[in-house]
Write an enzyme that holds these catalytic residues in place. Structure first.
Site, PDB file in Angstrom:
ATOM      1  N   THR A 175       0.823  -1.205   0.000  1.00  0.00           N
ATOM      2  CA  THR A 175       0.000   0.000   0.000  1.00  0.00           C
ATOM      3  C   THR A 175       0.861   1.260   0.000  1.00  0.00           C
ATOM      4  O   THR A 175       1.985   1.231   0.492  1.00  0.00           O
ATOM      5  CB  THR A 175      -0.864  -0.056   1.274  1.00  0.00           C
ATOM      6  OG1 THR A 175      -1.790  -1.108   1.113  1.00  0.00           O
ATOM      7  CG2 THR A 175      -1.601   1.235   1.543  1.00  0.00           C
ATOM      8  N   GLY A 205     -10.194  -3.262   3.022  1.00  0.00           N
ATOM      9  CA  GLY A 205      -9.269  -3.143   4.150  1.00  0.00           C
ATOM     10  C   GLY A 205      -9.399  -1.809   4.861  1.00  0.00           C
ATOM     11  O   GLY A 205     -10.430  -1.132   4.774  1.00  0.00           O
ATOM     12  N   THR A 226      -0.136   1.323   6.789  1.00  0.00           N
ATOM     13  CA  THR A 226       0.026   0.156   5.927  1.00  0.00           C
ATOM     14  C   THR A 226       0.230  -1.070   6.795  1.00  0.00           C
ATOM     15  O   THR A 226       0.949  -1.016   7.782  1.00  0.00           O
ATOM     16  CB  THR A 226       1.220   0.298   4.960  1.00  0.00           C
ATOM     17  OG1 THR A 226       1.430  -0.967   4.319  1.00  0.00           O
ATOM     18  CG2 THR A 226       2.486   0.709   5.673  1.00  0.00           C
ATOM     19  N   GLY A 227      -0.432  -2.152   6.436  1.00  0.00           N
ATOM     20  CA  GLY A 227      -0.290  -3.363   7.238  1.00  0.00           C
ATOM     21  C   GLY A 227      -1.522  -4.229   7.113  1.00  0.00           C
ATOM     22  O   GLY A 227      -2.308  -4.077   6.163  1.00  0.00           O
ATOM     23  N   GLY A 229      -4.817  -5.051   7.242  1.00  0.00           N
ATOM     24  CA  GLY A 229      -5.959  -4.145   7.325  1.00  0.00           C
ATOM     25  C   GLY A 229      -7.009  -4.524   8.350  1.00  0.00           C
ATOM     26  O   GLY A 229      -7.585  -3.655   9.014  1.00  0.00           O
TER      27      GLY A 229
HETATM   28  N1  ASP Z   1      -3.661  -2.213   4.667  1.00  0.00           N
HETATM   29  C1  ASP Z   1      -3.847  -2.766   3.370  1.00  0.00           C
HETATM   30  C2  ASP Z   1      -5.083  -3.622   3.371  1.00  0.00           C
HETATM   31  O1  ASP Z   1      -5.289  -4.370   4.311  1.00  0.00           O
HETATM   32  C3  ASP Z   1      -2.719  -3.620   2.916  1.00  0.00           C
HETATM   33  C4  ASP Z   1      -1.402  -2.931   2.908  1.00  0.00           C
HETATM   34  O2  ASP Z   1      -1.138  -2.059   3.749  1.00  0.00           O
HETATM   35  O3  ASP Z   1      -0.597  -3.268   2.028  1.00  0.00           O
HETATM   36  O4  ASP Z   1      -5.816  -3.585   2.411  1.00  0.00           O
END
Ligand code: ASP
Length: 308
Positions: A175, A205, A226-227, A229
């Site tokens: 992300t 997410g 980011t992480g 979700g």
């Molecule tokens: N947070 C994003 C999601 O869960 C994924 C990511 O951060 O890459 O959609």
């Protein structure tokens, strides 16, 4: 107030240094630097934080190595379903889109939701209709195709497994996001993603959820996450950083530390976030092994990093 600040991310996760060829690292750093330049150009000309975060995230969306816009992961149907959001700290206006296909720059559509729709979050077919009405640039499926992402999907296609964006042999969340403070003391945040590989059921997410993946408030800070979700939504991460600052009087660094290192891990919340406060302090923190990230201030020096 005459200072300004910008921070960006291109995702967090397990990014083994030994598996990253120098050419690929160089490419990632180039993508980050291009985005910093785009946002810095806005801020150094006296532009608004909101325009700076949109410009930076558009640049990251156009760069195929990140899981947003071009380069977004494949869902279980082989489609690219993208989520994005943007928030203005001066007046708490916000806009977001979820599960949109074929929109070249989902963050631009989120901005139009905020400015022109009278809504905060729109999704799927309705969001696509809105994109048509607004005449935003659309691209065919081929534009979003990336062999690396396709191979990722092939490994889990037809199974129940959905996958955060695994890359370079490790677990990585690709992300993208940006946070900024402008010379008028206003804050803004934006986030954009393709979500998870092989996701089903129109899974959404944290990225388009105001308060979870994105938040901005001139009184405290601007945050983009980011992480994992699901965990970030349950922990209401972005708003929690704001709340710890506003209600408890914590500094940005302390508020971020508590959320990223104390609150998220018990919820299986691997990942990180970027943050800037109303004084221009920047905090880039994560509980995974790496996070693609960068920052620039009024000195015009671009800094990028991947590992700790
Ligand atoms: N947070 C994003 C999601 O869960 C994924 C990511 O951060 O890459 O959609």
């Amino acid at each position: 107030m005459s200072t300004f600040a910008l921070a960006i991310h291109g995702g967090a996760g397990t990014i083994p240094k030994e598996d990253m060829p120098p050419t690929r690292e160089k490419a990632y750093r180039q993508g980050l630097e291009d985005a910093l330049k785009a946002g810095h150009a806005v801020l150094s000309a006296g532009g608004a934080a909101l325009d700076a975060v949109e410009a930076a995230v558009r640049s990251l969306e156009d760069f195929p190595l990140f899981n947003a816009g071009r380069g977004a992961v494949f869902n279980a149907d082989g489609q690219h379903e993208m989520d994005a959001s943007i928030m203005s700290g001066v007046d708490l206006r916000a806009g977001a889109v979820a599960g949109v296909n074929n929109v070249k720059n989902p963050v631009g559509l989120a901005r139009l939701v905020m400015d022109k729709s009278g809504h905060v979050l729109i999704s799927g077919q309705g969001a696509f209709e809105f994109a048509h009405q607004m005449r935003v640039p659309l691209e065919d499926d081929q534009y979003f195709f990336d062999q690396f992402r396709y191979d990722q999907w092939m490994k889990v296609k037809g199974t129940d497994a959905y996958q955060l964006d695994h890359s370079d042999g490790g677990k990585k969340f690709g992300t993208v996001g940006a946070v900024a403070l402008d010379i008028n003391g206003h804050l803004a945040a934006a986030t954009s993603t393709g979500g998870m590989t092989n996701k089903r059921f129109q899974r959404i997410g944290d990225s388009p959820i105001i308060g979870a993946g994105t938040y901005a408030n001139d009184a405290s800070c601007a945050i983009s996450c980011t992480g994992h979700g699901e965990s970030f939504m349950r922990a209401v991460v972005a708003f929690d950083v704001h709340a710890l600052m506003s209600y408890k009087g914590l500094s940005l660094a302390e508020a971020v530390r508590i959320v990223v290192h104390d609150k998220l891990p018990p919820l299986d919340g691997e990942g990180g976030l970027i943050a800037v406060d109303h004084l221009g302090n920047i905090v880039l923190d994560f509980n995974s092994s790496g996070m693609y990230r960068g920052q620039v201030g009024a000195d015009g020096l671009f800094h990028t990093a991947i590992w700790r």
